[in-house]
Design an enzyme around this catalytic site. Sequence first.
Site, PDB file in Angstrom:
ATOM      1  N   CYS A  51     -34.454 -39.952 -21.320  1.00 46.56           N
ATOM      2  CA  CYS A  51     -34.571 -38.521 -21.017  1.00 46.56           C
ATOM      3  C   CYS A  51     -33.530 -38.063 -20.006  1.00 46.56           C
ATOM      4  O   CYS A  51     -33.469 -38.562 -18.881  1.00 46.56           O
ATOM      5  CB  CYS A  51     -35.965 -38.236 -20.479  1.00 46.56           C
ATOM      6  SG  CYS A  51     -36.173 -36.582 -19.810  1.00 46.56           S
ATOM      7  N   CYS A 348     -48.221  -7.076  -2.590  1.00 47.82           N
ATOM      8  CA  CYS A 348     -46.961  -6.334  -2.641  1.00 47.82           C
ATOM      9  C   CYS A 348     -45.818  -7.336  -2.449  1.00 47.82           C
ATOM     10  O   CYS A 348     -45.612  -7.855  -1.341  1.00 47.82           O
ATOM     11  CB  CYS A 348     -46.941  -5.266  -1.549  1.00 47.82           C
ATOM     12  SG  CYS A 348     -45.525  -4.160  -1.614  1.00 47.82           S
TER      13      CYS A 348
END
Length: 375
Positions: A51, A348
């Site tokens: 991989c 926020c």
Amino acid sequence: MKAKKIIVMILILASAAIVGVVAGSSDERTTGDKMASDIRSEELATLAGGCFWCLESDLEKIPGVLKVVSGYSGGDLDRPTYEEVSSGTSGHREVVQVHFDPSRLSYEDLLGYYWRIFDPTDDGGSFNDRGEQYTSAIYYHNEEQRRIAERTRDELDSSGKFNKSVVTPIIPFEKFWPAEEYHQDYYRKNPTRYWFYRSMSGRNGFIEKNWGDIHKNEKSTAGDTDGMQSGYDIPSDEELQRTLTELQYEVIREEGTEPAFNNEYWDEKRKGIYVDRVSGEVLFSSREKYESGTGWPSFYKPLESDNIVEKTDRKLFMVRTEVRSRHADSHLGHVFDDGPQPTGLRYCINSASLRFVPLEELEQEGYGEYLKHFD
């Protein structure tokens, strides 16, 4: 006399100009020499060991490595895709191309690391990934690399380290095709999925059993300890200053605030998730995003509350609750109690601290487990 003074002044100015030109030419030669020196100070190594996400992650930690690019070598197709290579029918291997500074890291020392991050006795694949596309190989770029590769392979084979023979082939380099962008720095972009895959693959256990901590003296200390233990590889502040925009760095590391109604995601309406721009840890979802009228992205709850840390903020002569990401410790924004039901909260958040991953890209970005959130 006046004419003489004028002539003298002209001569002086002309001499200065000539000196400037000569000096400039010298500077240009110096710069050219430096550029040539810089070019010579970078060499390439092309290596396969299963991989490429894992090879890239391990090799980028080595001092002297400049960058590592995931890609494909071998095979007959030009510009193969991941689907073609992973199918095992194209004849390519997953490889990494390592750019390194030979004045800091020799090719032999680089191979010293390389031999320890995969099983060189496996001729059928690499750990859980099976097939020729995941087998190991060294693609040498010149005769010196070939000699070093063969010698280090033979030394490892005769060392008695393994009960089976070392089978890694040493092959002349021909072509390299970079993998798709979402594969580059995968361990940084998708740390959760990467570390889950790696821990389940058997690679970590093999390395620890045979070699111990191969990065004991080189492991990055960037980011907080909790982040490192959780598998998040957090870049240093120096690296963040290079890779983030000035505003992003100001918000994330200096607790700044971006302009309202003039930021990336305040009006984003697509379906998807919002992750930390530094670590990739999952934070919020479009399903919990709403129009607050403030000009910043607003959410009534996190998607992954465990990745959110709240702290008391006493700046600006007021008491507010700051919101930070747990692993990257990024400043995200603040939470207020004027939001909609069912929570009554308004998170926020600064767009600069976030990266949006659209619904259709969740799977390829490593966030496939969150698709069910949109059912």
